[in-house]
Design a protein around this motif. Structure first.
Motif, PDB file in Angstrom:
ATOM      1  N   GLU A  30       0.825  -1.213   0.000  1.00  0.00           N
ATOM      2  CA  GLU A  30       0.000   0.000   0.000  1.00  0.00           C
ATOM      3  C   GLU A  30       0.857   1.260   0.000  1.00  0.00           C
ATOM      4  OE1 GLU A  30      -2.636  -0.400   3.331  1.00  0.00           O
ATOM      5  OE2 GLU A  30      -3.789  -1.995   2.367  1.00  0.00           O
ATOM      6  N   LYS A  31       1.882   1.283   0.838  1.00  0.00           N
ATOM      7  CA  LYS A  31       2.713   2.484   0.970  1.00  0.00           C
ATOM      8  C   LYS A  31       3.465   2.795  -0.321  1.00  0.00           C
ATOM      9  CE  LYS A  31       6.155   4.795   3.730  1.00  0.00           C
ATOM     10  NZ  LYS A  31       5.558   5.853   4.494  1.00  0.00           N
ATOM     11  N   PHE A  32       4.018   1.776  -0.954  1.00  0.00           N
ATOM     12  CA  PHE A  32       4.843   1.993  -2.136  1.00  0.00           C
ATOM     13  C   PHE A  32       4.119   1.694  -3.445  1.00  0.00           C
ATOM     14  CE2 PHE A  32       7.834   1.223   1.353  1.00  0.00           C
ATOM     15  CZ  PHE A  32       8.558   2.395   1.289  1.00  0.00           C
ATOM     16  N   ASP A  33       2.824   1.396  -3.360  1.00  0.00           N
ATOM     17  CA  ASP A  33       1.992   1.133  -4.527  1.00  0.00           C
ATOM     18  C   ASP A  33       2.621   0.082  -5.447  1.00  0.00           C
ATOM     19  OD1 ASP A  33      -0.299   1.426  -6.041  1.00  0.00           O
ATOM     20  OD2 ASP A  33       0.593   2.976  -7.318  1.00  0.00           O
ATOM     21  N   VAL A  34       3.004  -1.043  -4.837  1.00  0.00           N
ATOM     22  CA  VAL A  34       3.589  -2.170  -5.564  1.00  0.00           C
ATOM     23  C   VAL A  34       2.843  -3.431  -5.172  1.00  0.00           C
ATOM     24  CG1 VAL A  34       5.889  -1.146  -5.723  1.00  0.00           C
ATOM     25  CG2 VAL A  34       5.317  -2.569  -3.768  1.00  0.00           C
ATOM     26  N   THR A  35       3.153  -4.525  -5.857  1.00  0.00           N
ATOM     27  CA  THR A  35       2.576  -5.806  -5.493  1.00  0.00           C
ATOM     28  C   THR A  35       3.698  -6.817  -5.326  1.00  0.00           C
ATOM     29  OG1 THR A  35       1.022  -7.522  -6.105  1.00  0.00           O
ATOM     30  CG2 THR A  35       2.156  -6.440  -7.909  1.00  0.00           C
ATOM     31  N   ALA A  36       3.533  -7.733  -4.379  1.00  0.00           N
ATOM     32  CA  ALA A  36       4.543  -8.755  -4.124  1.00  0.00           C
ATOM     33  C   ALA A  36       4.307 -10.001  -4.958  1.00  0.00           C
ATOM     34  CB  ALA A  36       4.561  -9.116  -2.639  1.00  0.00           C
ATOM     35  N   ALA A  37       3.301  -9.985  -5.826  1.00  0.00           N
ATOM     36  CA  ALA A  37       3.010 -11.142  -6.671  1.00  0.00           C
ATOM     37  C   ALA A  37       4.136 -11.349  -7.675  1.00  0.00           C
ATOM     38  CB  ALA A  37       1.694 -10.941  -7.404  1.00  0.00           C
ATOM     39  N   ALA A  38       4.454 -12.604  -7.920  1.00  0.00           N
ATOM     40  CA  ALA A  38       5.520 -12.930  -8.859  1.00  0.00           C
ATOM     41  C   ALA A  38       5.081 -12.642 -10.294  1.00  0.00           C
ATOM     42  CB  ALA A  38       5.901 -14.398  -8.721  1.00  0.00           C
ATOM     43  N   PRO A  39       5.935 -11.998 -11.110  1.00  0.00           N
ATOM     44  CA  PRO A  39       5.567 -11.726 -12.499  1.00  0.00           C
ATOM     45  C   PRO A  39       5.303 -13.005 -13.290  1.00  0.00           C
ATOM     46  CG  PRO A  39       7.584 -10.559 -11.907  1.00  0.00           C
ATOM     47  CD  PRO A  39       7.219 -11.441 -10.750  1.00  0.00           C
ATOM     48  N   ALA A  40       5.940 -14.107 -12.931  1.00  0.00           N
ATOM     49  CA  ALA A  40       5.728 -15.363 -13.648  1.00  0.00           C
ATOM     50  C   ALA A  40       4.281 -15.829 -13.512  1.00  0.00           C
ATOM     51  CB  ALA A  40       6.676 -16.432 -13.125  1.00  0.00           C
ATOM     52  N   ALA A  41       3.651 -15.537 -12.383  1.00  0.00           N
ATOM     53  CA  ALA A  41       2.260 -15.962 -12.192  1.00  0.00           C
ATOM     54  C   ALA A  41       1.344 -15.256 -13.188  1.00  0.00           C
ATOM     55  CB  ALA A  41       1.813 -15.661 -10.764  1.00  0.00           C
ATOM     56  N   VAL A  42       1.639 -14.012 -13.510  1.00  0.00           N
ATOM     57  CA  VAL A  42       0.844 -13.275 -14.488  1.00  0.00           C
ATOM     58  C   VAL A  42       1.052 -13.873 -15.868  1.00  0.00           C
ATOM     59  CG1 VAL A  42       0.515 -11.028 -15.582  1.00  0.00           C
ATOM     60  CG2 VAL A  42       0.890 -11.166 -13.121  1.00  0.00           C
ATOM     61  N   ALA A  43       2.277 -14.222 -16.205  1.00  0.00           N
ATOM     62  CA  ALA A  43       2.569 -14.786 -17.512  1.00  0.00           C
ATOM     63  C   ALA A  43       1.903 -16.155 -17.672  1.00  0.00           C
ATOM     64  CB  ALA A  43       4.084 -14.914 -17.706  1.00  0.00           C
ATOM     65  N   VAL A  44       1.838 -16.931 -16.613  1.00  0.00           N
ATOM     66  CA  VAL A  44       1.217 -18.240 -16.673  1.00  0.00           C
ATOM     67  C   VAL A  44      -0.302 -18.105 -16.785  1.00  0.00           C
ATOM     68  CG1 VAL A  44       0.771 -20.350 -15.353  1.00  0.00           C
ATOM     69  CG2 VAL A  44       3.062 -19.391 -15.433  1.00  0.00           C
ATOM     70  N   ALA A  45      -0.879 -17.135 -16.121  1.00  0.00           N
ATOM     71  CA  ALA A  45      -2.327 -16.968 -16.128  1.00  0.00           C
ATOM     72  C   ALA A  45      -2.832 -16.479 -17.486  1.00  0.00           C
ATOM     73  CB  ALA A  45      -2.752 -15.996 -15.034  1.00  0.00           C
ATOM     74  N   ALA A  46      -2.062 -15.677 -18.188  1.00  0.00           N
ATOM     75  CA  ALA A  46      -2.516 -15.112 -19.451  1.00  0.00           C
ATOM     76  C   ALA A  46      -2.818 -16.175 -20.513  1.00  0.00           C
ATOM     77  CB  ALA A  46      -1.495 -14.102 -19.973  1.00  0.00           C
ATOM     78  N   PRO A  47      -1.930 -17.167 -20.779  1.00  0.00           N
ATOM     79  CA  PRO A  47      -2.277 -18.180 -21.774  1.00  0.00           C
ATOM     80  C   PRO A  47      -3.492 -19.002 -21.366  1.00  0.00           C
ATOM     81  CG  PRO A  47       0.069 -18.218 -21.357  1.00  0.00           C
ATOM     82  CD  PRO A  47      -0.556 -17.290 -20.357  1.00  0.00           C
ATOM     83  N   GLY A  48      -3.683 -19.256 -20.092  1.00  0.00           N
ATOM     84  CA  GLY A  48      -4.844 -20.015 -19.622  1.00  0.00           C
ATOM     85  C   GLY A  48      -6.129 -19.264 -19.919  1.00  0.00           C
ATOM     86  N   ALA A  49      -6.108 -17.954 -19.784  1.00  0.00           N
ATOM     87  CA  ALA A  49      -7.300 -17.155 -20.040  1.00  0.00           C
ATOM     88  C   ALA A  49      -7.638 -17.165 -21.529  1.00  0.00           C
ATOM     89  CB  ALA A  49      -7.086 -15.728 -19.549  1.00  0.00           C
ATOM     90  N   ALA A  50      -6.624 -17.178 -22.370  1.00  0.00           N
ATOM     91  CA  ALA A  50      -6.861 -17.185 -23.809  1.00  0.00           C
ATOM     92  C   ALA A  50      -7.409 -18.539 -24.268  1.00  0.00           C
ATOM     93  CB  ALA A  50      -5.568 -16.865 -24.561  1.00  0.00           C
TER      94      ALA A  50
END
Length: 129
Positions: A30-50
């Motif tokens: 919240e303070k630094f307006d960032v997320t601790a989520a791994a970028p790889a999780a986003v890359a993996v989720a995108a092909p599944g959504a398509a």
């Protein structure tokens, strides 16, 4: 205020419970307006959504272990909760007394199933979400 080294920060984090550490991460995000989520999780989720929403739902890789009830052997369940987390005796007892409560959040399938088996072996009722 003196600047802490990485080693000193890690020592401080070692002394924190999982709940305290999760709260720290949330406040940091919240303070630094960032997320601790791994970028790889986003890359993996995108092909599944398509490929279709059904495949993405079936291949869930993060689970929450929720303690539904302690059962008859509350002391054994408290011991297991302490073993699975870094909670102290009072915090573990409070968590068990106030069930249903999430015990572990965002853990992989293997860790979630291992925690569930350990807790059920101690007499607790557990669900994975």
């Amino acid at each position: 205020m003196a600047k802490l080294s990485t080693e000193e920060l890690l020592e401080q984090f070692e002394g924190m419970t999982l709940l305290e550490l999760a709260d720290f991460v949330k406040q940091f995000e919240e303070k630094f307006d960032v997320t601790a989520a791994a970028p790889a999780a986003v890359a993996v989720a995108a092909p599944g959504a398509a490929g279709g929403g059904e495949a993405a739902e079936e291949e869930k890789d993060e689970f929450d272990v929720v303690l539904e009830s302690a059962g008859d052997k509350k002391i054994q369940v408290i011991k297991e909760v302490r073993g699975l987390t870094s909670l102290g005796l009072k915090e573990a007892k409070d968590l068990v007394d106030n069930a249903p409560k999430p015990l572990l959040e965002g853990v992989n399938k293997e860790a979630a199933e291992k925690a569930k088996a350990a807790l059920e072996g101690a007499g607790a009722t557990v669900t994975l979400k």
